[in-house]
Scaffold this motif. Structure first.
Motif, PDB file in Angstrom:
ATOM      1  N   ALA A  16       0.826  -1.211   0.000  1.00 55.63           N
ATOM      2  CA  ALA A  16       0.000   0.000   0.000  1.00 55.63           C
ATOM      3  C   ALA A  16       0.863   1.265   0.000  1.00 55.63           C
ATOM      4  O   ALA A  16       0.548   2.236  -0.676  1.00 55.63           O
ATOM      5  N   ARG A  17       1.953   1.244   0.764  1.00 57.29           N
ATOM      6  CA  ARG A  17       2.837   2.418   0.826  1.00 57.29           C
ATOM      7  C   ARG A  17       4.044   2.295  -0.104  1.00 57.29           C
ATOM      8  O   ARG A  17       4.886   3.189  -0.143  1.00 57.29           O
ATOM      9  N   ARG A  18       4.143   1.173  -0.833  1.00 56.12           N
ATOM     10  CA  ARG A  18       5.250   0.923  -1.757  1.00 56.12           C
ATOM     11  C   ARG A  18       6.603   0.920  -1.033  1.00 56.12           C
ATOM     12  O   ARG A  18       7.546   1.569  -1.458  1.00 56.12           O
ATOM     13  N   TYR A  19       6.673   0.161   0.059  1.00 53.70           N
ATOM     14  CA  TYR A  19       7.904   0.007   0.830  1.00 53.70           C
ATOM     15  C   TYR A  19       8.344  -1.443   0.815  1.00 53.70           C
ATOM     16  O   TYR A  19       7.516  -2.355   0.799  1.00 53.70           O
ATOM     17  N   SER A  20       9.650  -1.644   0.844  1.00 54.96           N
ATOM     18  CA  SER A  20      10.254  -2.958   1.065  1.00 54.96           C
ATOM     19  C   SER A  20      11.168  -2.823   2.261  1.00 54.96           C
ATOM     20  O   SER A  20      11.727  -1.752   2.504  1.00 54.96           O
ATOM     21  N   GLY A  21      11.337  -3.911   2.992  1.00 50.01           N
ATOM     22  CA  GLY A  21      12.213  -3.827   4.149  1.00 50.01           C
ATOM     23  C   GLY A  21      12.221  -5.098   4.956  1.00 50.01           C
ATOM     24  O   GLY A  21      11.940  -6.181   4.444  1.00 50.01           O
ATOM     25  N   TRP A  35      12.029   0.321   6.686  1.00 44.94           N
ATOM     26  CA  TRP A  35      11.473   0.412   5.336  1.00 44.94           C
ATOM     27  C   TRP A  35      12.321   1.262   4.413  1.00 44.94           C
ATOM     28  O   TRP A  35      12.884   2.273   4.821  1.00 44.94           O
ATOM     29  N   VAL A  36      12.339   0.851   3.132  1.00 45.50           N
ATOM     30  CA  VAL A  36      12.955   1.626   2.062  1.00 45.50           C
ATOM     31  C   VAL A  36      11.893   1.777   0.978  1.00 45.50           C
ATOM     32  O   VAL A  36      11.169   0.823   0.671  1.00 45.50           O
ATOM     33  N   ASP A  49      22.144  -4.040  -1.329  1.00 47.19           N
ATOM     34  CA  ASP A  49      21.900  -5.073  -0.322  1.00 47.19           C
ATOM     35  C   ASP A  49      20.902  -4.529   0.704  1.00 47.19           C
ATOM     36  O   ASP A  49      21.275  -3.864   1.663  1.00 47.19           O
ATOM     37  N   LEU A  50      19.619  -4.804   0.462  1.00 44.61           N
ATOM     38  CA  LEU A  50      18.551  -4.269   1.307  1.00 44.61           C
ATOM     39  C   LEU A  50      18.690  -4.730   2.756  1.00 44.61           C
ATOM     40  O   LEU A  50      18.457  -3.952   3.684  1.00 44.61           O
ATOM     41  N   LYS A  51      19.104  -5.956   2.950  1.00 46.07           N
ATOM     42  CA  LYS A  51      19.253  -6.482   4.317  1.00 46.07           C
ATOM     43  C   LYS A  51      20.331  -5.705   5.075  1.00 46.07           C
ATOM     44  O   LYS A  51      20.142  -5.329   6.228  1.00 46.07           O
ATOM     45  N   ALA A  52      21.450  -5.440   4.419  1.00 44.94           N
ATOM     46  CA  ALA A  52      22.530  -4.681   5.057  1.00 44.94           C
ATOM     47  C   ALA A  52      22.079  -3.263   5.380  1.00 44.94           C
ATOM     48  O   ALA A  52      22.389  -2.728   6.453  1.00 44.94           O
ATOM     49  N   VAL A  53      21.330  -2.647   4.466  1.00 38.58           N
ATOM     50  CA  VAL A  53      20.834  -1.288   4.678  1.00 38.58           C
ATOM     51  C   VAL A  53      19.913  -1.244   5.890  1.00 38.58           C
ATOM     52  O   VAL A  53      20.058  -0.386   6.768  1.00 38.58           O
ATOM     53  N   CYS A  54      18.962  -2.174   5.944  1.00 35.99           N
ATOM     54  CA  CYS A  54      17.990  -2.179   7.035  1.00 35.99           C
ATOM     55  C   CYS A  54      18.654  -2.487   8.372  1.00 35.99           C
ATOM     56  O   CYS A  54      18.337  -1.868   9.388  1.00 35.99           O
ATOM     57  N   LYS A  55      19.598  -3.433   8.381  1.00 35.01           N
ATOM     58  CA  LYS A  55      20.299  -3.764   9.621  1.00 35.01           C
ATOM     59  C   LYS A  55      21.069  -2.558  10.148  1.00 35.01           C
ATOM     60  O   LYS A  55      21.001  -2.235  11.334  1.00 35.01           O
ATOM     61  N   LEU A  56      21.778  -1.885   9.283  1.00 35.49           N
ATOM     62  CA  LEU A  56      22.542  -0.710   9.689  1.00 35.49           C
ATOM     63  C   LEU A  56      21.618   0.401  10.197  1.00 35.49           C
ATOM     64  O   LEU A  56      21.901   1.048  11.199  1.00 35.49           O
ATOM     65  N   ALA A  57      20.490   0.599   9.517  1.00 34.76           N
ATOM     66  CA  ALA A  57      19.531   1.626   9.945  1.00 34.76           C
ATOM     67  C   ALA A  57      18.985   1.327  11.329  1.00 34.76           C
ATOM     68  O   ALA A  57      18.873   2.231  12.167  1.00 34.76           O
ATOM     69  N   VAL A  58      18.663   0.064  11.589  1.00 33.47           N
ATOM     70  CA  VAL A  58      18.127  -0.310  12.901  1.00 33.47           C
ATOM     71  C   VAL A  58      19.204  -0.188  13.975  1.00 33.47           C
ATOM     72  O   VAL A  58      18.935   0.281  15.082  1.00 33.47           O
ATOM     73  N   GLU A  59      20.431  -0.589  13.670  1.00 37.94           N
ATOM     74  CA  GLU A  59      21.516  -0.464  14.645  1.00 37.94           C
ATOM     75  C   GLU A  59      21.728   0.995  15.051  1.00 37.94           C
ATOM     76  O   GLU A  59      22.095   1.284  16.177  1.00 37.94           O
ATOM     77  N   ARG A  60      21.477   1.909  14.137  1.00 34.76           N
ATOM     78  CA  ARG A  60      21.666   3.344  14.396  1.00 34.76           C
ATOM     79  C   ARG A  60      20.382   4.061  14.822  1.00 34.76           C
ATOM     80  O   ARG A  60      20.396   5.270  15.038  1.00 34.76           O
ATOM     81  N   ALA A  61      19.283   3.346  14.907  1.00 34.42           N
ATOM     82  CA  ALA A  61      17.976   3.963  15.174  1.00 34.42           C
ATOM     83  C   ALA A  61      17.933   4.638  16.548  1.00 34.42           C
ATOM     84  O   ALA A  61      18.560   4.181  17.499  1.00 34.42           O
ATOM     85  N   SER A  62      17.145   5.693  16.609  1.00 36.98           N
ATOM     86  CA  SER A  62      16.945   6.390  17.884  1.00 36.98           C
ATOM     87  C   SER A  62      15.963   5.599  18.746  1.00 36.98           C
ATOM     88  O   SER A  62      15.204   4.769  18.240  1.00 36.98           O
ATOM     89  N   GLU A  63      15.964   5.871  20.021  1.00 31.62           N
ATOM     90  CA  GLU A  63      15.006   5.218  20.917  1.00 31.62           C
ATOM     91  C   GLU A  63      13.576   5.575  20.523  1.00 31.62           C
ATOM     92  O   GLU A  63      12.675   4.774  20.669  1.00 31.62           O
ATOM     93  N   LYS A  64      13.383   6.766  19.990  1.00 37.04           N
ATOM     94  CA  LYS A  64      12.057   7.192  19.525  1.00 37.04           C
ATOM     95  C   LYS A  64      11.565   6.293  18.392  1.00 37.04           C
ATOM     96  O   LYS A  64      10.409   5.864  18.386  1.00 37.04           O
ATOM     97  N   ASP A  65      12.441   5.996  17.430  1.00 39.64           N
ATOM     98  CA  ASP A  65      12.084   5.101  16.325  1.00 39.64           C
ATOM     99  C   ASP A  65      11.802   3.686  16.828  1.00 39.64           C
ATOM    100  O   ASP A  65      10.849   3.048  16.395  1.00 39.64           O
ATOM    101  N   ILE A  66      12.638   3.215  17.744  1.00 41.51           N
ATOM    102  CA  ILE A  66      12.449   1.869  18.303  1.00 41.51           C
ATOM    103  C   ILE A  66      11.098   1.798  19.018  1.00 41.51           C
ATOM    104  O   ILE A  66      10.342   0.845  18.830  1.00 41.51           O
ATOM    105  N   ALA A  67      10.778   2.819  19.796  1.00 44.44           N
ATOM    106  CA  ALA A  67       9.500   2.846  20.516  1.00 44.44           C
ATOM    107  C   ALA A  67       8.321   2.887  19.546  1.00 44.44           C
ATOM    108  O   ALA A  67       7.284   2.264  19.788  1.00 44.44           O
ATOM    109  N   ALA A  68       8.482   3.583  18.421  1.00 38.90           N
ATOM    110  CA  ALA A  68       7.421   3.672  17.418  1.00 38.90           C
ATOM    111  C   ALA A  68       7.270   2.352  16.656  1.00 38.90           C
ATOM    112  O   ALA A  68       6.225   2.084  16.073  1.00 38.90           O
TER     113      ALA A  68
END
Length: 92
Positions: A16-21, A35-36, A49-68
């Motif tokens: 629906a939002r045209r995201y992969s992740g 999501w990308v 490498d979508l998996k590498a991108v998503c893993k790196l993004a999550v490792e760097r995510a803020s607590e606000k993003d994690i809570a959301a």
């Protein structure tokens, strides 16, 4: 910068939002969707490498993003991972 440990990753799509992740499970049991935009993947970052991108993004995510429970991978991170891939350096 926060560092979160990713224990498991499951590929996901939000048509629906045209995201992969990935749905990432973190130590402590918390989960977050990374999501990308499918448009960026199809047009400019095809083959990244979508998996590498998503893993790196999550490792760097803020607590606000994690809570959301969700984050949209910033374009700058896509550029960074693409540059690493072209230089022959693989992410962890």
């Amino acid at each position: 910068m926060a560092r979160h440990k990713v224990l498991d990753m499951e590929k996901r799509r939000d048509r629906a939002r045209r995201y992969s992740g990935y749905l990432c499970t973190l130590n402590g049991g918390r989960q977050i969707h990374a999501w990308v935009s499918a448009d960026e993947l199809d047009i400019e970052f095809h083959g990244i490498d979508l998996k590498a991108v998503c893993k790196l993004a999550v490792e760097r995510a803020s607590e606000k993003d994690i809570a959301a429970g969700e984050l949209l991978v910033p374009r700058a991170l896509l550029v960074e991972v693409e540059a690493l891939e072209h230089s022959g350096v693989r992410s962890r």
